[in-house]
Design an enzyme around this catalytic site. Sequence first.
Site, short mmCIF file in Angstrom:
data_model
loop_
_atom_site.label_atom_id
_atom_site.label_comp_id
_atom_site.label_asym_id
_atom_site.label_seq_id
_atom_site.Cartn_x
_atom_site.Cartn_y
_atom_site.Cartn_z
N SER A 40 0.79 -1.23 0.00
CA SER A 40 0.00 0.00 0.00
C SER A 40 0.82 1.28 0.00
CB SER A 40 -0.95 0.02 1.20
OG SER A 40 -0.25 0.22 2.40
N LYS A 81 0.60 4.93 6.56
CA LYS A 81 0.00 5.74 5.48
C LYS A 81 0.58 7.14 5.52
CE LYS A 81 -2.91 2.39 4.58
NZ LYS A 81 -2.45 1.39 3.68
#
Length: 187
Positions: A40, A81
């Site tokens: 990700s 993230k």
Amino acid sequence: MEKSKKKELLDWFIAIAVAVVFVIAIRTFIFSPIVVDGSSMMPTYEDGDRVIINKFSKQISGIDRFEVIVFEAPIGEDYIKRVVGLPGDSISYENDILYINGEALEEPYLDEYKEKLTDHAPLTYNFNLESLTGYKEIPEGYLFVLGDNRRKTTDSRDPNVGLVPMDKVLGTAKVRFYPFGNLGIVR
């Protein structure tokens, strides 16, 4: 002679105990290693990269836009993230361009990934904060995060993650220590 050996042994025991307490305190309150799990955050972080979390940075200077953070996700895992939106921000994406409060912002950390795309589709599909969350602006105490691999990530666009409460942030991730060939500070 027996007394001096006992004293030396006691001194060693105290030194080792102090070192262990010191290491535990540093790991608990200041730095902690994590392993990146998944794709990700590619190309910034690859699956299996080892990263140091700076837990102290969020208390000292707060969290800045575009910093990479690690946080406790609602589904019981820790996620890594990039912070895109801060409290008070209105966010949208149009034609693969990020808009914060109506102003287009560059994301140079995505350039390498965009160059590798062969399907001519955008890396980040269009959205706006209100359609995802119901909020026009990010509420106080929350962050909006995105994975760098925008097509293959679970981030604030997913209702299971949503806006990230600041009290769930474990720290910032700026240093990769493995693989050794990629050792260093990551921006």
